[in-house]
Design a protein around this motif. Structure first.
Motif, PDB file in Angstrom:
ATOM      1  N   ASN A 256     115.660  40.514  -7.848  1.00 25.39           N
ATOM      2  CA  ASN A 256     115.433  41.960  -7.840  1.00 25.39           C
ATOM      3  C   ASN A 256     116.730  42.762  -7.776  1.00 25.39           C
ATOM      4  OD1 ASN A 256     112.494  42.122  -7.879  1.00 25.39           O
ATOM      5  ND2 ASN A 256     112.588  41.124  -5.877  1.00 25.39           N
ATOM      6  N   CYS A 257     117.842  42.106  -8.056  1.00 22.34           N
ATOM      7  CA  CYS A 257     119.154  42.746  -7.952  1.00 22.34           C
ATOM      8  C   CYS A 257     119.589  43.309  -9.305  1.00 22.34           C
ATOM      9  CB  CYS A 257     120.171  41.722  -7.439  1.00 22.34           C
ATOM     10  SG  CYS A 257     121.890  42.206  -7.606  1.00 22.34           S
ATOM     11  N   GLY A 258     119.723  44.631  -9.382  1.00 20.34           N
ATOM     12  CA  GLY A 258     120.117  45.271 -10.631  1.00 20.34           C
ATOM     13  C   GLY A 258     121.512  44.880 -11.088  1.00 20.34           C
ATOM     14  N   TYR A 259     122.446  44.766 -10.140  1.00 21.22           N
ATOM     15  CA  TYR A 259     123.812  44.399 -10.511  1.00 21.22           C
ATOM     16  C   TYR A 259     123.905  42.931 -10.917  1.00 21.22           C
ATOM     17  CZ  TYR A 259     125.618  48.915  -9.103  1.00 21.22           C
ATOM     18  OH  TYR A 259     125.884  50.258  -9.038  1.00 21.22           O
ATOM     19  N   CYS A 260     123.002  42.103 -10.399  1.00 22.29           N
ATOM     20  CA  CYS A 260     122.943  40.705 -10.859  1.00 22.29           C
ATOM     21  C   CYS A 260     122.517  40.657 -12.324  1.00 22.29           C
ATOM     22  CB  CYS A 260     121.961  39.901 -10.015  1.00 22.29           C
ATOM     23  SG  CYS A 260     122.373  39.808  -8.257  1.00 22.29           S
ATOM     24  N   LYS A 261     121.586  41.519 -12.683  1.00 24.37           N
ATOM     25  CA  LYS A 261     121.130  41.570 -14.074  1.00 24.37           C
ATOM     26  C   LYS A 261     122.263  42.037 -14.987  1.00 24.37           C
ATOM     27  CE  LYS A 261     116.344  42.315 -12.650  1.00 24.37           C
ATOM     28  NZ  LYS A 261     115.180  43.231 -12.601  1.00 24.37           N
TER      29      LYS A 261
ATOM     30  N   GLY B  58     128.832  33.549   4.680  1.00 24.38           N
ATOM     31  CA  GLY B  58     129.061  34.981   4.837  1.00 24.38           C
ATOM     32  C   GLY B  58     128.732  35.784   3.595  1.00 24.38           C
ATOM     33  N   VAL B  59     127.791  35.300   2.790  1.00 19.45           N
ATOM     34  CA  VAL B  59     127.366  36.047   1.601  1.00 19.45           C
ATOM     35  C   VAL B  59     126.404  37.141   2.058  1.00 19.45           C
ATOM     36  CG1 VAL B  59     126.163  35.934  -0.612  1.00 19.45           C
ATOM     37  CG2 VAL B  59     127.650  34.046   0.102  1.00 19.45           C
ATOM     38  N   SER B  60     126.843  38.387   1.948  1.00 17.73           N
ATOM     39  CA  SER B  60     126.052  39.495   2.476  1.00 17.73           C
ATOM     40  C   SER B  60     125.408  40.349   1.393  1.00 17.73           C
ATOM     41  CB  SER B  60     126.927  40.387   3.366  1.00 17.73           C
ATOM     42  OG  SER B  60     128.036  40.883   2.637  1.00 17.73           O
ATOM     43  N   GLY B  61     125.691  40.057   0.134  1.00 18.65           N
ATOM     44  CA  GLY B  61     125.112  40.839  -0.948  1.00 18.65           C
ATOM     45  C   GLY B  61     125.131  40.060  -2.242  1.00 18.65           C
TER      46      GLY B  61
ATOM     47  N   ILE C 110     131.636  32.883  -6.787  1.00 18.43           N
ATOM     48  CA  ILE C 110     132.607  31.968  -6.195  1.00 18.43           C
ATOM     49  C   ILE C 110     133.258  31.166  -7.314  1.00 18.43           C
ATOM     50  CG2 ILE C 110     132.933  30.016  -4.628  1.00 18.43           C
ATOM     51  CD1 ILE C 110     130.547  31.058  -3.029  1.00 18.43           C
ATOM     52  N   PHE C 111     134.581  31.109  -7.283  1.00 17.83           N
ATOM     53  CA  PHE C 111     135.339  30.444  -8.339  1.00 17.83           C
ATOM     54  C   PHE C 111     135.798  29.060  -7.890  1.00 17.83           C
ATOM     55  CE2 PHE C 111     135.351  34.899  -9.198  1.00 17.83           C
ATOM     56  CZ  PHE C 111     135.256  34.993 -10.581  1.00 17.83           C
ATOM     57  N   ALA C 112     136.268  28.278  -8.857  1.00 19.58           N
ATOM     58  CA  ALA C 112     136.618  26.879  -8.590  1.00 19.58           C
ATOM     59  C   ALA C 112     137.735  26.743  -7.561  1.00 19.58           C
ATOM     60  CB  ALA C 112     137.007  26.179  -9.889  1.00 19.58           C
ATOM     61  N   ASP C 113     138.583  27.767  -7.427  1.00 18.29           N
ATOM     62  CA  ASP C 113     139.668  27.709  -6.447  1.00 18.29           C
ATOM     63  C   ASP C 113     139.220  28.146  -5.057  1.00 18.29           C
ATOM     64  OD1 ASP C 113     139.346  30.418  -6.859  1.00 18.29           O
ATOM     65  OD2 ASP C 113     141.495  30.852  -7.037  1.00 18.29           O
ATOM     66  N   GLY C 114     137.929  28.442  -4.907  1.00 19.96           N
ATOM     67  CA  GLY C 114     137.391  28.833  -3.610  1.00 19.96           C
ATOM     68  C   GLY C 114     137.375  30.319  -3.352  1.00 19.96           C
ATOM     69  N   SER C 115     138.020  31.099  -4.206  1.00 22.45           N
ATOM     70  CA  SER C 115     138.022  32.551  -4.021  1.00 22.45           C
ATOM     71  C   SER C 115     136.678  33.123  -4.446  1.00 22.45           C
ATOM     72  CB  SER C 115     139.152  33.192  -4.826  1.00 22.45           C
ATOM     73  OG  SER C 115     138.981  32.957  -6.213  1.00 22.45           O
ATOM     74  N   ARG C 116     136.426  34.337  -4.028  1.00 18.80           N
ATOM     75  CA  ARG C 116     135.145  34.962  -4.360  1.00 18.80           C
ATOM     76  C   ARG C 116     135.332  36.423  -4.729  1.00 18.80           C
ATOM     77  NH1 ARG C 116     131.542  34.878   1.007  1.00 18.80           N
ATOM     78  NH2 ARG C 116     132.679  32.970   1.463  1.00 18.80           N
ATOM     79  N   ILE C 117     134.387  36.928  -5.487  1.00 15.55           N
ATOM     80  CA  ILE C 117     134.313  38.356  -5.789  1.00 15.55           C
ATOM     81  C   ILE C 117     132.905  38.816  -5.440  1.00 15.55           C
ATOM     82  CG2 ILE C 117     134.307  40.119  -7.593  1.00 15.55           C
ATOM     83  CD1 ILE C 117     136.446  38.578  -9.050  1.00 15.55           C
ATOM     84  N   PRO C 118     132.768  39.729  -4.477  1.00 10.77           N
ATOM     85  CA  PRO C 118     131.450  40.270  -4.169  1.00 10.77           C
ATOM     86  C   PRO C 118     131.132  41.438  -5.093  1.00 10.77           C
ATOM     87  CG  PRO C 118     133.053  41.078  -2.590  1.00 10.77           C
ATOM     88  CD  PRO C 118     133.808  40.202  -3.550  1.00 10.77           C
ATOM     89  N   GLY C 119     129.984  41.385  -5.733  1.00 14.35           N
ATOM     90  CA  GLY C 119     129.582  42.497  -6.579  1.00 14.35           C
ATOM     91  C   GLY C 119     129.774  42.226  -8.060  1.00 14.35           C
ATOM     92  N   PHE C 120     129.351  43.200  -8.849  1.00 19.12           N
ATOM     93  CA  PHE C 120     129.387  43.092 -10.312  1.00 19.12           C
ATOM     94  C   PHE C 120     130.807  43.215 -10.854  1.00 19.12           C
ATOM     95  CE2 PHE C 120     129.776  45.666 -14.175  1.00 19.12           C
ATOM     96  CZ  PHE C 120     129.225  44.787 -15.107  1.00 19.12           C
ATOM     97  N   ILE C 121     131.130  42.406 -11.858  1.00 22.50           N
ATOM     98  CA  ILE C 121     132.349  42.592 -12.644  1.00 22.50           C
ATOM     99  C   ILE C 121     131.989  42.457 -14.122  1.00 22.50           C
ATOM    100  CG2 ILE C 121     133.987  41.845 -10.888  1.00 22.50           C
ATOM    101  CD1 ILE C 121     134.099  39.110 -12.231  1.00 22.50           C
TER     102      ILE C 121
END
Length: 246
Positions: A133-138, A214-217, A222-233
């Motif tokens: 139901n996440c619009g930004y996921c779509k 700690g995924v809150s949204g 999550i990328f192969a190097d372990g870093s993460r980006i929260p939200g749409f890109i």
């Protein structure tokens, strides 16, 4: 009110200091232990301080509680909640520390709880937490249509609505999970109702996984190097991120 502290340190001094700060295997110093002992009971019942580290900023100490950080002085009398930025370059030292703390060991992810899709040679790998139901996921699903040579592990992270888990189970129980998910996320085509014989769903395990990371949204990438980006890109930002990973 969030506080921003602007500092400026000589580049060599700053590099040495930050290198020390990010070395998590270093033993706690007596002063850091003393600050930890003072600050922990002042945070309330049940709050556990994971680490206290002296910073190169104004004699302050970084206090880490889970994946959150704030700052205090040597007497633990004051708490500073906010970001520390370099006054000349606007470099965000707090964000760098938060990124370091939130890194994930990709090989430890339970990928059997995720759906897998491969485009092209699949050499570039991400995991993404999404809610049906996440619009930004779509929107991010549309981003993925624009990139090639990528493997995507999708964890259905049902946190937004009561029927999120129902939709996800219907997808999980479908003959082609990845197609069923894309049909819903990209075209709004609801998956067929899961047959009564399909009793398994990774919902609870994925919820526990997301909470432990700690995924809150959603989406959270999550990328192969372990870093993460929260939200749409968008595709440009995704390609730039891939290019930055060594």
């Amino acid at each position: 009110m969030q506080v921003r502290i602007w500092v400026h340190l000589k580049p060599l001094l700053l590099a040495l200091a930050l290198g020390s700060l990010m070395t998590t295997t270093m033993a706690e110093t007596p002063q850091e232990a003393a600050v930890k002992k003072l600050i922990e009971p002042r945070l309330g019942d049940g709050v556990k301080v994971d680490a206290v580290t002296k910073t190169p900023y104004l004699g302050m100490f970084e206090v880490r509680v889970g994946k959150d950080i704030f700052y205090t002085d040597a007497s633990a009398k004051y708490m500073f909640v906010g970001r520390i930025l370099d006054a000349q370059s606007s470099r965000d030292f707090t964000k760098e520390r938060m990124d370091e703390i939130s890194k994930v060991k990709f090989t430890d992810l339970p990928l059997d709880l995720a759906m897998k899709s491969v485009k092209g040679n699949g050499k570039r790998v991400i995991a993404v937490f999404e809610d049906p139901n996440c619009g930004y996921c779509k929107k991010f699903r549309k981003t993925l249509q624009e990139v090639d040579n990528v493997t995507v592990y999708t964890f259905m992270y049902n946190i937004l609505a009561p029927d999120s888990a129902v939709k996800s189970k219907n997808v999980w129980c479908s003959p082609n999970r990845d197609k069923s998910w894309d049909d819903w996320m990209l075209s709004g085509k609801l998956p067929a109702t899961a047959p009564a014989s399909c009793l398994t769903s990774p919902n609870e395990k994925v919820l526990s996984l997301g909470q432990s990371l700690g995924v809150s949204g959603t989406p959270t990438i999550i990328f192969a190097d372990g870093s993460r980006i929260p939200g749409f890109i968008d595709a440009t930002a995704l390609e730039a991120k891939f290019a930055s990973i060594k």
